[in-house]
Design an enzyme around this catalytic site. Sequence first.
Site, PDB file in Angstrom:
ATOM      1  N   TYR A  32       0.834  -1.200   0.000  1.00  0.00           N
ATOM      2  CA  TYR A  32       0.000   0.000   0.000  1.00  0.00           C
ATOM      3  C   TYR A  32       0.869   1.250   0.000  1.00  0.00           C
ATOM      4  O   TYR A  32       2.085   1.177   0.193  1.00  0.00           O
ATOM      5  CB  TYR A  32      -0.944   0.004   1.207  1.00  0.00           C
ATOM      6  CG  TYR A  32      -0.293   0.364   2.533  1.00  0.00           C
ATOM      7  CD1 TYR A  32       0.559  -0.522   3.183  1.00  0.00           C
ATOM      8  CD2 TYR A  32      -0.523   1.605   3.139  1.00  0.00           C
ATOM      9  CE1 TYR A  32       1.152  -0.188   4.399  1.00  0.00           C
ATOM     10  CE2 TYR A  32       0.065   1.936   4.350  1.00  0.00           C
ATOM     11  CZ  TYR A  32       0.904   1.042   4.974  1.00  0.00           C
ATOM     12  OH  TYR A  32       1.495   1.372   6.163  1.00  0.00           O
ATOM     13  N   ARG A  51       8.646   4.153  -4.344  1.00  0.00           N
ATOM     14  CA  ARG A  51       8.544   3.188  -3.238  1.00  0.00           C
ATOM     15  C   ARG A  51       7.502   2.106  -3.543  1.00  0.00           C
ATOM     16  O   ARG A  51       7.714   0.923  -3.267  1.00  0.00           O
ATOM     17  CB  ARG A  51       8.207   3.915  -1.937  1.00  0.00           C
ATOM     18  CG  ARG A  51       8.180   2.967  -0.741  1.00  0.00           C
ATOM     19  CD  ARG A  51       8.062   3.685   0.578  1.00  0.00           C
ATOM     20  NE  ARG A  51       6.789   4.366   0.707  1.00  0.00           N
ATOM     21  CZ  ARG A  51       6.465   5.155   1.733  1.00  0.00           C
ATOM     22  NH1 ARG A  51       7.342   5.368   2.706  1.00  0.00           N
ATOM     23  NH2 ARG A  51       5.293   5.750   1.795  1.00  0.00           N
ATOM     24  N   ARG A 100      -7.821 -20.240  -2.397  1.00  0.00           N
ATOM     25  CA  ARG A 100      -6.812 -20.085  -1.348  1.00  0.00           C
ATOM     26  C   ARG A 100      -5.730 -21.164  -1.439  1.00  0.00           C
ATOM     27  O   ARG A 100      -6.015 -22.358  -1.359  1.00  0.00           O
ATOM     28  CB  ARG A 100      -7.469 -20.121   0.036  1.00  0.00           C
ATOM     29  CG  ARG A 100      -6.511 -19.706   1.133  1.00  0.00           C
ATOM     30  CD  ARG A 100      -7.148 -19.726   2.503  1.00  0.00           C
ATOM     31  NE  ARG A 100      -6.193 -19.286   3.508  1.00  0.00           N
ATOM     32  CZ  ARG A 100      -5.229 -20.055   4.005  1.00  0.00           C
ATOM     33  NH1 ARG A 100      -5.108 -21.296   3.584  1.00  0.00           N
ATOM     34  NH2 ARG A 100      -4.393 -19.571   4.917  1.00  0.00           N
ATOM     35  N   HIS A 102      -1.215 -21.108  -0.626  1.00  0.00           N
ATOM     36  CA  HIS A 102      -0.058 -20.245  -0.353  1.00  0.00           C
ATOM     37  C   HIS A 102       0.740 -19.939  -1.621  1.00  0.00           C
ATOM     38  O   HIS A 102       1.270 -18.850  -1.778  1.00  0.00           O
ATOM     39  CB  HIS A 102       0.871 -20.899   0.685  1.00  0.00           C
ATOM     40  CG  HIS A 102       0.334 -20.837   2.084  1.00  0.00           C
ATOM     41  ND1 HIS A 102      -0.824 -21.475   2.459  1.00  0.00           N
ATOM     42  CD2 HIS A 102       0.785 -20.205   3.190  1.00  0.00           C
ATOM     43  CE1 HIS A 102      -1.062 -21.240   3.729  1.00  0.00           C
ATOM     44  NE2 HIS A 102      -0.097 -20.462   4.202  1.00  0.00           N
ATOM     45  N   LYS A 146       6.534  -1.877   1.925  1.00  0.00           N
ATOM     46  CA  LYS A 146       5.321  -1.302   2.523  1.00  0.00           C
ATOM     47  C   LYS A 146       4.174  -2.291   2.363  1.00  0.00           C
ATOM     48  O   LYS A 146       3.247  -2.107   1.560  1.00  0.00           O
ATOM     49  CB  LYS A 146       5.009   0.070   1.893  1.00  0.00           C
ATOM     50  CG  LYS A 146       4.172   0.944   2.819  1.00  0.00           C
ATOM     51  CD  LYS A 146       4.228   2.389   2.404  1.00  0.00           C
ATOM     52  CE  LYS A 146       3.173   3.229   3.083  1.00  0.00           C
ATOM     53  NZ  LYS A 146       3.233   3.303   4.530  1.00  0.00           N
ATOM     54  N   GLU A 178      12.322   2.457  14.412  1.00  0.00           N
ATOM     55  CA  GLU A 178      11.368   3.482  13.974  1.00  0.00           C
ATOM     56  C   GLU A 178      10.093   3.331  14.794  1.00  0.00           C
ATOM     57  O   GLU A 178       9.972   2.417  15.609  1.00  0.00           O
ATOM     58  CB  GLU A 178      11.058   3.325  12.481  1.00  0.00           C
ATOM     59  CG  GLU A 178      10.408   1.998  12.143  1.00  0.00           C
ATOM     60  CD  GLU A 178      10.023   1.841  10.675  1.00  0.00           C
ATOM     61  OE1 GLU A 178       9.836   2.849   9.985  1.00  0.00           O
ATOM     62  OE2 GLU A 178       9.876   0.684  10.242  1.00  0.00           O
ATOM     63  N   LEU A 203      11.000   1.202   7.364  1.00  0.00           N
ATOM     64  CA  LEU A 203      10.373   1.644   6.123  1.00  0.00           C
ATOM     65  C   LEU A 203      11.035   2.972   5.736  1.00  0.00           C
ATOM     66  O   LEU A 203      11.132   3.884   6.573  1.00  0.00           O
ATOM     67  CB  LEU A 203       8.867   1.871   6.328  1.00  0.00           C
ATOM     68  CG  LEU A 203       8.176   2.386   5.067  1.00  0.00           C
ATOM     69  CD1 LEU A 203       8.003   1.250   4.058  1.00  0.00           C
ATOM     70  CD2 LEU A 203       6.825   2.994   5.385  1.00  0.00           C
TER      71      LEU A 203
END
Length: 284
Positions: A32, A51, A100, A102, A146, A178, A203
């Site tokens: 995101y 990014r 579903r 993996h 992110k 952070e 990040l």
Amino acid sequence: MSICYVNGSFENKSDAMISIQDRGFNFSDGVYEVMSFSDKFLINFNKHIIRLNRSLENLKIKKPIINTKSLRIILQKLIKLNNLNDGYLYLQITRGSSTRNHLFPKSVMPNMVIFTFTVKYDENLINKGVNIRLTDDIRWGRCDIKSISLLPNVLEKQRAFQNGFYESWQIKNKFITEGSTSNAFIINKDNTIQTHPINNLILGGVTRDSVIEIIKKNELSLKEKAFTVSDLNSCKEAFLTSTTVKILPVIKFDNSKIGDGKPGKTTKTLIQKYDDFIKSQING
Ligand code: PMP
């Protein structure tokens, strides 16, 4: 009425739908970005796109929109449809929807969702500063991506809030990495501004990056080196950075005051210079 963007169409937020087999929903298999806009202008747009692309490449998720210009047009349209001048855009891309499993599905289209949001501006946070709670950094080893998988950040932010703190600063191997939702800076007694270097443990914040540009441009002294609790204890100022809050003075950690327990001079200067930096982008 709030309008969002879902996989190519603009829809009423309350009608928008994503499959229950979305891999973001099932596995947190997605990334995101949060960007701000001011006077309808997208702030730090290129840095956010760099990014975002990096996060996608690292997770081998296809780019839903290859052309950056097209993405900018979509974001700009969304701002217009929501009739906003100032606010934020949340953009989420997941690997897509599939049965579903993996393993990555063989052929799948990424899901892309974008919506706008606003945050009530609280002048007290800037004028009085905020307190932070120190905690262990229990996150995975790729905090530079992110990813939408934010459970440790969510839990620590909540724990900080429940204990009367604004934010938590996380400690890994005796060094502060952070915050749960922000990057961490201190200003040492010799006026050096210090923050964790860019690597897999943090990040790379777009605001962090912009603040560093401002620090360098103003010939202030900068050290991109991790700091300890003892460094935090002896520093004279501290602050945190993120897209949603820009720069906030940090005046207390746990039960200890930082400096004289008030927002410091250099932090205030940086807040002013960051506002000027944003204005200069808007005015071109
Ligand atoms: N670190 C973490 C863990 C964050 O969640 C954020 C905010 N997304 C930041 C740093 C600050 O990044 P930015 O300045 O790009 O908002």
